[in-house]
Each structure stands twice: as C-alpha cells, then as structure tokens.
Design a protein around this motif. Structure first.
Motif, PDB file in Angstrom:
ATOM      1  N   GLU A 133     -10.496  -2.318   6.550  1.00 29.91           N
ATOM      2  CA  GLU A 133     -10.424  -1.201   5.557  1.00 29.91           C
ATOM      3  C   GLU A 133     -12.129  -0.707   5.448  1.00 29.91           C
ATOM      4  O   GLU A 133     -12.507   0.742   5.504  1.00 29.91           O
ATOM      5  CB  GLU A 133     -10.197  -1.363   4.186  1.00 29.91           C
ATOM      6  CG  GLU A 133      -8.450  -1.436   4.018  1.00 29.91           C
ATOM      7  CD  GLU A 133      -8.047  -1.581   2.613  1.00 29.91           C
ATOM      8  OE1 GLU A 133      -8.946  -1.415   1.728  1.00 29.91           O
ATOM      9  OE2 GLU A 133      -6.837  -1.914   2.574  1.00 29.91           O
ATOM     10  N   TYR A 163      -8.255   5.153   6.293  1.00 33.28           N
ATOM     11  CA  TYR A 163      -7.531   4.604   4.947  1.00 33.28           C
ATOM     12  C   TYR A 163      -7.820   5.563   3.894  1.00 33.28           C
ATOM     13  O   TYR A 163      -7.089   5.747   2.821  1.00 33.28           O
ATOM     14  CB  TYR A 163      -7.824   3.038   4.553  1.00 33.28           C
ATOM     15  CG  TYR A 163      -7.208   2.070   5.561  1.00 33.28           C
ATOM     16  CD1 TYR A 163      -5.965   1.607   5.765  1.00 33.28           C
ATOM     17  CD2 TYR A 163      -8.046   1.447   6.575  1.00 33.28           C
ATOM     18  CE1 TYR A 163      -5.447   0.705   6.350  1.00 33.28           C
ATOM     19  CE2 TYR A 163      -7.626   0.676   7.467  1.00 33.28           C
ATOM     20  CZ  TYR A 163      -6.289   0.279   7.525  1.00 33.28           C
ATOM     21  OH  TYR A 163      -5.572  -0.807   8.214  1.00 33.28           O
ATOM     22  N   VAL A 164      -9.135   6.113   3.922  1.00 29.11           N
ATOM     23  CA  VAL A 164      -9.518   6.739   2.755  1.00 29.11           C
ATOM     24  C   VAL A 164      -9.818   8.277   2.786  1.00 29.11           C
ATOM     25  O   VAL A 164     -10.352   8.463   4.095  1.00 29.11           O
ATOM     26  CB  VAL A 164     -10.872   6.103   2.287  1.00 29.11           C
ATOM     27  CG1 VAL A 164     -11.188   6.903   1.109  1.00 29.11           C
ATOM     28  CG2 VAL A 164     -10.628   4.728   1.833  1.00 29.11           C
ATOM     29  N   GLU A 174       0.195   4.119  -1.526  1.00 26.80           N
ATOM     30  CA  GLU A 174      -0.551   3.418  -2.535  1.00 26.80           C
ATOM     31  C   GLU A 174      -0.273   4.374  -3.834  1.00 26.80           C
ATOM     32  O   GLU A 174      -1.045   5.615  -3.828  1.00 26.80           O
ATOM     33  CB  GLU A 174      -1.815   3.186  -2.477  1.00 26.80           C
ATOM     34  CG  GLU A 174      -2.059   1.829  -1.314  1.00 26.80           C
ATOM     35  CD  GLU A 174      -1.774   0.579  -2.204  1.00 26.80           C
ATOM     36  OE1 GLU A 174      -1.455   0.771  -3.316  1.00 26.80           O
ATOM     37  OE2 GLU A 174      -1.607  -0.452  -1.200  1.00 26.80           O
ATOM     38  N   LYS A 214     -12.833   2.920   7.447  1.00 27.49           N
ATOM     39  CA  LYS A 214     -12.736   3.883   6.180  1.00 27.49           C
ATOM     40  C   LYS A 214     -12.164   5.161   6.373  1.00 27.49           C
ATOM     41  O   LYS A 214     -11.288   5.432   5.476  1.00 27.49           O
ATOM     42  CB  LYS A 214     -14.050   3.854   5.733  1.00 27.49           C
ATOM     43  CG  LYS A 214     -14.062   4.459   4.249  1.00 27.49           C
ATOM     44  CD  LYS A 214     -15.213   4.261   3.595  1.00 27.49           C
ATOM     45  CE  LYS A 214     -15.371   5.001   2.313  1.00 27.49           C
ATOM     46  NZ  LYS A 214     -16.522   5.039   1.558  1.00 27.49           N
ATOM     47  N   ALA A 224      -3.363   5.963  -6.518  1.00 28.63           N
ATOM     48  CA  ALA A 224      -4.600   5.573  -5.768  1.00 28.63           C
ATOM     49  C   ALA A 224      -4.767   7.057  -4.719  1.00 28.63           C
ATOM     50  O   ALA A 224      -4.450   6.888  -3.716  1.00 28.63           O
ATOM     51  CB  ALA A 224      -4.545   4.310  -4.797  1.00 28.63           C
ATOM     52  N   ARG A 272       1.404  -0.768  -4.106  1.00 25.02           N
ATOM     53  CA  ARG A 272       1.951  -0.061  -2.925  1.00 25.02           C
ATOM     54  C   ARG A 272       3.465  -0.232  -2.553  1.00 25.02           C
ATOM     55  O   ARG A 272       4.070  -1.158  -2.825  1.00 25.02           O
ATOM     56  CB  ARG A 272       1.413  -1.204  -1.661  1.00 25.02           C
ATOM     57  CG  ARG A 272       1.467  -0.297  -0.269  1.00 25.02           C
ATOM     58  CD  ARG A 272       1.066  -1.574   0.776  1.00 25.02           C
ATOM     59  NE  ARG A 272       2.275  -2.496   0.925  1.00 25.02           N
ATOM     60  CZ  ARG A 272       1.903  -3.691   1.634  1.00 25.02           C
ATOM     61  NH1 ARG A 272       0.885  -3.651   2.567  1.00 25.02           N
ATOM     62  NH2 ARG A 272       2.743  -4.694   1.650  1.00 25.02           N
ATOM     63  N   GLU A 324      -6.877   8.431  -3.358  1.00 26.92           N
ATOM     64  CA  GLU A 324      -8.065   8.565  -2.220  1.00 26.92           C
ATOM     65  C   GLU A 324      -7.516   7.973  -1.133  1.00 26.92           C
ATOM     66  O   GLU A 324      -7.902   8.141   0.154  1.00 26.92           O
ATOM     67  CB  GLU A 324      -9.220   7.793  -2.424  1.00 26.92           C
ATOM     68  CG  GLU A 324      -9.148   6.277  -2.801  1.00 26.92           C
ATOM     69  CD  GLU A 324      -8.451   5.813  -4.129  1.00 26.92           C
ATOM     70  OE1 GLU A 324      -8.525   4.563  -4.010  1.00 26.92           O
ATOM     71  OE2 GLU A 324      -8.077   6.657  -4.762  1.00 26.92           O
ATOM     72  N   GLN A 325      -6.149   7.265  -1.248  1.00 25.83           N
ATOM     73  CA  GLN A 325      -5.635   6.316   0.209  1.00 25.83           C
ATOM     74  C   GLN A 325      -4.744   7.467   0.945  1.00 25.83           C
ATOM     75  O   GLN A 325      -4.084   8.247   0.444  1.00 25.83           O
ATOM     76  CB  GLN A 325      -4.802   5.520  -0.626  1.00 25.83           C
ATOM     77  CG  GLN A 325      -5.401   4.232  -1.148  1.00 25.83           C
ATOM     78  CD  GLN A 325      -6.209   3.501  -0.247  1.00 25.83           C
ATOM     79  OE1 GLN A 325      -5.835   2.991   0.930  1.00 25.83           O
ATOM     80  NE2 GLN A 325      -7.426   3.109  -0.676  1.00 25.83           N
ATOM     81  N   SER A 326      -4.973   7.117   2.300  1.00 21.37           N
ATOM     82  CA  SER A 326      -4.057   7.915   3.155  1.00 21.37           C
ATOM     83  C   SER A 326      -2.638   7.349   3.064  1.00 21.37           C
ATOM     84  O   SER A 326      -2.465   6.222   2.610  1.00 21.37           O
ATOM     85  CB  SER A 326      -4.409   7.655   4.483  1.00 21.37           C
ATOM     86  OG  SER A 326      -4.733   6.518   4.934  1.00 21.37           O
TER      87      SER A 326
END
Length: 385
Positions: free
Chosen positions: A40, A47-48, A82, A44, A85, A264, A87-89
């Motif tokens: 991660e 994932y973000v 997620e 980044k 969360a 998740r 900000e998670q893809s």
C-alpha cells in the motif's frame, strides 16, 4: 549410539536436505510479514483516492460494469470495499483462463479505472509464488510442503540437541558469546538464536502444514470439534431472478446494516448460477485479525438466505480462521508481526550457520580429529559440555 546422537544425525541430514528451501521460504517470509503495509505504501495511488467535498460515491453496480468492460477476456469474480474508509479505492478481482488473476482499482467517486495490474506479476506476487511454490508450480508445491514438515522435525530435534545435560550450564546455553571466536559465535547464533524463537517457528511451520496438507487441517478439526472439516459452499438459490440495477449496491448496504462495524466487505460472485452470492465482512475492530462474518444472499432478489457469524462458529472453525494471522504474524497487529519478522530472520540464518558448523566438523574429520555428526560443541567451542 545414544538417543541424542540419533537425533543429531536426523537433524543434520534433514537440514542438509531442506536447507536451500528453508533459506528461500524464510527469506521470502521476511518480505511477506509486512506485505500489505509495504504494498500500500509503494502503490498508494492504487489504493487511496482523493475524496472531493460533498462527493457522492458511484454505485457499486456502475463500478462493476466499468471493471467488467476493462477486458472482455477476464471475468470479475470478487469485489473488495472498505466500509467507513472513504479514501479507499474499490478493488475488483478478476480471472483470465483460470491461471491469471488481475486486480482492477476503481475510483468510487469518478467511477473510472485507476489502474489494473496482474496480481501474480507484481513484486509481492512473485515473492509469494517463491514462498509457496518456488515458482515451480505443482513440483515446487510438493517440495515446499515436504520442507515445511521437515522443518517441524528440525525445530523439535534442535530443541532436544540444545537441551543442557546439567541445569547449572543453562545460563551459558541461553546467551550468545558475542566476543568469542567465530566458531563459538556461529554455534551460539545457530543453537541459542534458534532456541529463543523455537516456539514462534513451530507455530509458523505448523500453520504452514495446515495450508499444505488437507489431512493436517482435518486433524485440527478432529482435535477441536471431534469431526472432520465441514464442506463450505454457498446455499442454493431458491428462486432464479434477473439481476437488476442497484443489486450489488443493495448487498453492500445490507451487509453494513447487518454488520455495522468498520471492515472490509468482499462480495464473491459464484461460478454457478444455482448458488447464492457470498458476502464476507472482515471486522477491523476485533481484537485479533481475520475475524470474518459471512452472509449469503439470493441472486437477483437480494434476500438474505443464511448467515454464518464468527462468534457462532465451532472451535475448529475459529482455530482455522486464526491460522493465517498466526502464520503471517498479523494476529495482534504490528507487535506480533515484528515477532514473526525476527523469527523469520533467525530461520533464514539457520541453514547458513548450520552448514558452516557441518563444514567445520567435516574438515576436522578429514584430519581424524572429530566425528562430523557430533551435534554438540566441544569444550573449546562452548565450554558447556
């Protein structure tokens, strides 16, 4: 020949037979302890995502169709989201000809693909392949599995050989003489270093055997539940109905409503239309890692057919669920990860120090001064025997 000498021979020849494999498996294990964190950090952007102000997330169904259209030759089989969360893809897991797997990351606010990557060809994919199969497919799997069993025996025989004959020399058997000559230091690094992490190495190797051998996994269930491992399959659909717009989004919402903790969510699409859709949720708020609750929904209607909650699982199922976090060190987060990392580093050194001990004794045997199968140091080497 004494019993300890027999164990010494067993330890020696098993070590020579499996040393190279242990070196590779332990070396890759060092990298895999913090695989998720490192992956991660290095990827980044995969994932973000940036979260726009007052932005609304695109429906999961829309993202699914975007991922599905990425390549007509691949088939999306899982979706990872997620909850809590933002900000998670959203990650879509896809297969191609049952041999190649892909991860497709989608921005949940734009609905566009961030990037797709072949799972097995990424850096940690290659490392994992080495760790499990030596990059040799089925042949490598047989070798690593056998080496895992051998390593269990190595840890046990190593502890027997380390065990002091007299308790008053225990202190010398539990410390490394850093200022001594190389021969003594090398023996200490092998024997004393191995002793301090032998329980951790035994846990790692035994959990590895659960992955390697179905008979050993069933043995765990027999000990815990008194019966073999249950067959795990989604229930059958009672009604066949077409999938309408918003179906997958509704499953995600139902799972979060039923299981409101942070975690998740994984939606698994069944290979057979006759089976229900499985929705897992990993509890990020649990005291230990890999606590997962499972819900089964009817395909098309979205009706909840069955639930399998971790708290209601049998002892065997709970132990089996903990197998992975024990093996990787993620059981209690970074403290146990560091412990497993240290153990893996020691395991990596054991074939090297062990081979060095054997070579030194082999040279002495050539001069007619020592039996190379002797498994305890001389007075000059350790001053403890």
């Amino acid at each position: 020949m004494t019993l300890k000498q027999i164990f010494g021979k067993l330890h020696l020849w098993l070590g020579l037979a499996s040393g190279l494999v242990v070196l590779i498996v332990a070396g890759t294990g060092i990298l895999l302890v913090f695989e998720d964190e490192l992956d991660e950090w290095a990827n980044k952007d995969f994932y973000v995502v940036d979260v726009p102000q007052n932005a609304q997330r695109v429906s999961l169904d829309s993202m699914y169709h975007v991922a599905k259209a990425y390549d007509s030759s691949i088939k999306v089989t899982r979706m990872y989201l997620e909850s809590k969360a933002p900000e998670q893809s959203v990650i879509f897991y896809a297969k191609k000809k049952k041999t190649h797997t892909w991860h497709i990351a989608v921005n949940p606010y734009t609905g566009k693909i961030i990037r797709a990557r072949e799972f097995d060809k990424r850096f940690f994919g290659v490392v994992l392949n080495l760790h499990r199969h030596l990059c040799m497919d089925e042949t490598g799997k047989v070798i690593t599995h056998a080496s895992c069993l051998i390593f269990v025996l190595m840890v046990i025989t190593g502890l027997i050989l380390w065990w002091p004959k007299r308790w008053h020399i225990l202190k010398q058997r539990t410390r490394i003489a850093w200022s001594s000559k190389w021969k003594r230091l090398n023996w200490d690094l092998h024997a004393v270093g191995g002793f301090y992490v032998h329980l951790v190495l035994l846990c790692i190797s035994l959990t590895g055997m659960v992955f390697a051998y179905p008979w050993f996994s069933n043995f765990v269930y027999q000990l815990a539940d008194g019966k073999p491992a249950p067959k795990k399959e989604a229930p059958s659909n009672t009604i066949k109905a077409p999938i309408k717009a918003g179906f997958y989004e509704s499953l995600y919402e139902q799972a979060n409503a039923k299981l409101p903790y942070k975690g998740r969510v994984t939606i698994l699409l069944p290979e057979k239309d006759s089976l229900a859709i499985t929705v897992n949720k990993m509890n990020r708020e649990a005291a230990v890692d890999n606590v997962i609750d499972v819900l089964y929904f009817e395909k098309g209607t979205g009706r909840l057919l069955k639930e399998s909650l971790f708290k209601n699982s049998s002892t065997g199922n709970k132990i089996r669920r903990m197998n992975l976090p024990i093996h990787t060190g993620k059981l209690f987060g970074w403290p146990t990860q560091i412990l497993v990392l240290i153990a893996a580093m020691v395991a990596f050194s054991l074939p090297i120090t062990g081979f060095s001990i054997w070579m030194g004794r082999k040279k002495k045997k050539a001069k007619g001064t020592r039996n190379p199968l002797r498994t305890v140091p001389t007075k000059e080497e350790s001053a403890v025997v």
